[in-house]
Design a protein around this motif. Sequence first.
Motif, mmCIF file in Angstrom:
data_model
loop_
_atom_site.group_PDB
_atom_site.id
_atom_site.type_symbol
_atom_site.label_atom_id
_atom_site.label_comp_id
_atom_site.label_asym_id
_atom_site.label_seq_id
_atom_site.Cartn_x
_atom_site.Cartn_y
_atom_site.Cartn_z
ATOM 1 N N TYR A 39 -7.941 48.300 -52.124
ATOM 2 C CA TYR A 39 -8.061 49.483 -52.981
ATOM 3 C C TYR A 39 -9.455 50.187 -52.708
ATOM 4 C CZ TYR A 39 -4.275 47.677 -56.078
ATOM 5 O OH TYR A 39 -3.051 47.203 -56.378
ATOM 6 N N ILE A 40 -9.268 51.486 -52.405
ATOM 7 C CA ILE A 40 -10.615 52.256 -51.956
ATOM 8 C C ILE A 40 -10.756 53.208 -53.167
ATOM 9 C CG2 ILE A 40 -11.405 53.674 -50.389
ATOM 10 C CD1 ILE A 40 -9.382 52.584 -48.070
ATOM 11 N N PHE A 95 -16.324 48.410 -42.975
ATOM 12 C CA PHE A 95 -15.019 48.507 -43.800
ATOM 13 C C PHE A 95 -14.115 47.737 -42.951
ATOM 14 C CE2 PHE A 95 -10.773 50.474 -44.207
ATOM 15 C CZ PHE A 95 -10.781 50.490 -45.605
ATOM 16 N N ASN A 114 -5.790 54.436 -53.232
ATOM 17 C CA ASN A 114 -6.901 55.356 -52.701
ATOM 18 C C ASN A 114 -7.188 56.273 -54.045
ATOM 19 O OD1 ASN A 114 -6.475 54.368 -50.396
ATOM 20 N ND2 ASN A 114 -4.856 55.630 -49.849
ATOM 21 N N PHE A 139 -13.088 48.252 -52.358
ATOM 22 C CA PHE A 139 -14.027 48.899 -51.770
ATOM 23 C C PHE A 139 -14.441 50.336 -52.385
ATOM 24 C CE2 PHE A 139 -15.821 51.057 -48.005
ATOM 25 C CZ PHE A 139 -16.633 49.939 -47.209
ATOM 26 N N CYS A 183 -11.969 44.469 -44.593
ATOM 27 C CA CYS A 183 -10.529 44.431 -44.356
ATOM 28 C C CYS A 183 -10.049 43.050 -43.797
ATOM 29 C CB CYS A 183 -9.989 45.708 -43.575
ATOM 30 S SG CYS A 183 -9.848 47.275 -44.422
ATOM 31 N N ILE A 201 -5.024 54.356 -44.079
ATOM 32 C CA ILE A 201 -4.884 54.033 -45.702
ATOM 33 C C ILE A 201 -3.861 54.515 -46.403
ATOM 34 C CG2 ILE A 201 -7.675 54.109 -45.254
ATOM 35 C CD1 ILE A 201 -7.605 56.829 -46.748
#
Length: 597
Positions: free
Chosen positions: A426-427, A350, A184, A371, A354, A392
């Motif tokens: 990965y955000i 989202f 994140n 993402f 996922c 997350i």
Amino acid sequence: MEHTKQLVLNKNIPLKITHADTKGHNLFSLKLNGREIGRLQKSGKIYWYTIIDSYIEKLNINHLKEITIEDVYPNISEEEIINRQKSFKNIIGIYQSKEAVEEKMKDKNSDGALKVRKTRSDSPVYYACLSASDCITLLQGLLNVYGNVNDRIELIYSQNEQKIDDLFIENPEEAPEVRDITLNTIIYGPPGTGKTHSIKSIFYDELIAKDIFKNDISYLTWLQVIFISFKEHNFVSLNWNEIYESKIIKEFKDMMNSQDYKATIRRTVYNNASKEDTPGYFKKEATKWGITEEGIKLANQINIDVKDDNKDNFEMVTFHQSFGYEEFIEGIKAKTVDGQIEYSIEDGIFVKFCKRAKLSQEKGENKNYLFVIDEINRANISKVFGELITLIEDDKRIKYIDNKWSGSMVTLPYSETKFGVPDNVYIVGTMNTADKSIALIDSALRRRFDFIELMPNAKVLSNILDNGGIIDGVNIPKVMSLLNERIMVLYDRDHTLGHALFINVSSLEDLQKVIQNKVIPLLQDYFYGDLVKVKAVLNDKFDIFVKRKQFKIQLFDSNLIENLYDIEAQYDLVTDVSYDNFIKYIHHIDNEISNEE
């Protein structure tokens, strides 16, 4: 390098260093018995946490032992052990799995910012340490347990004395290493500092597109590699920085171990560019370079595949004020079917993403999923994420082990199905600090994301513009830096001018348009139309852009004039600035810069 300090570690000699001794310091050298073993970055610095990796790699440590307080401080008393427990909570190593480190972190109640690290060896070793002093303490423990009796470790470091200019002239190549990319991340900074571009050059290239070039490229020439870089970008015009950061360029220069590859690229393009009477492979287009038809023809003859077939593992969305939980996670959507309105529960963008990542893991694919949330601070983040703000977190991610999923899951409110965020997702968010300061971000979000700051960068601008950005004697990067210094004094660093505002400047006429059409409107917005401050940032002593407003005295009764506040201190914006007046203004700024130097 001024005010350097030296720290020497010897086996079983008690460590005498505190957090305050190393806080805010940069490490420049790590030597074992007189030989450098530290991994220098291009900035000349060494990341503190890598001293553990370097030492383990050098000694080829593979029989692992938990490093305890007693290992660091031999012959320590029981009372001292109790006193040092708290300071040892963020020092964890060394283990054979990430899970073992995470479990120890829970036992010790370590700080939430602590991250698991791993060595680069084929059989990785896992550890965690938060501050510089934590890393040194763990290193001392490793030396005591694994080192030879006469081993000597020497560290050279110094205080980080950052000047104002350093905020604008950073090394653009100091990007996070691949192994440091966390699950994140939020990239934040003023507008025009390359936040979205960094997603492509760092996260997308390293996580998603790193296997595009599977062919052997060792036989290629620099000219052919440059051809492929244009092919990689569908033959659109590119500035120098875009060419340098092409995936094929990065791989080729690493393979060739080329230290001056940028000069090589420029020389190759110049030598093969079209001249007045001579057709070539490249053509100059303002501040960018294009590829000619002949160049495209030769590029297509090179048997290198540049297509990226990984589109299913990349998604990008832009947040806005009305973006909500229903679009992001799930919600009830209405549809018209045969004239009738029907309602159904649909996954948000989202959740769909996922599910693709989960399916990939179940198929046994070793793929990363990226993402990206652009303008993440423009929506109500807590409302959009809902219960996922917890899921997350690194230690809450679900993992596919032994054909089953394990980890934290929640029941979604509409569909009543179990949902978790896979550990291969990965955000990355981007945040414009001119819209909202990072200090105002929800603390729950701050705890769960790593934050990377991108500030205006004069070196990036110098790399993109021809001749280092010097046009007719005017140093464009220095002009940007000087304006930003004034903004920092009158406002703050979150509202400085990004280098992207200036990247298409190829003449002083272009610079005039940028200042009038981009810089001044931004300054008006930043200072709420206070033209006195706009004038101050521009240092417009010749009244070129901002001048005192003229009014007719007969408009007002003379008895009322003295009751009107600051009537003589009002200013007007000049909208019809002549080129001659602009040259007078800009050369005055350039002289000022030269005098300061």
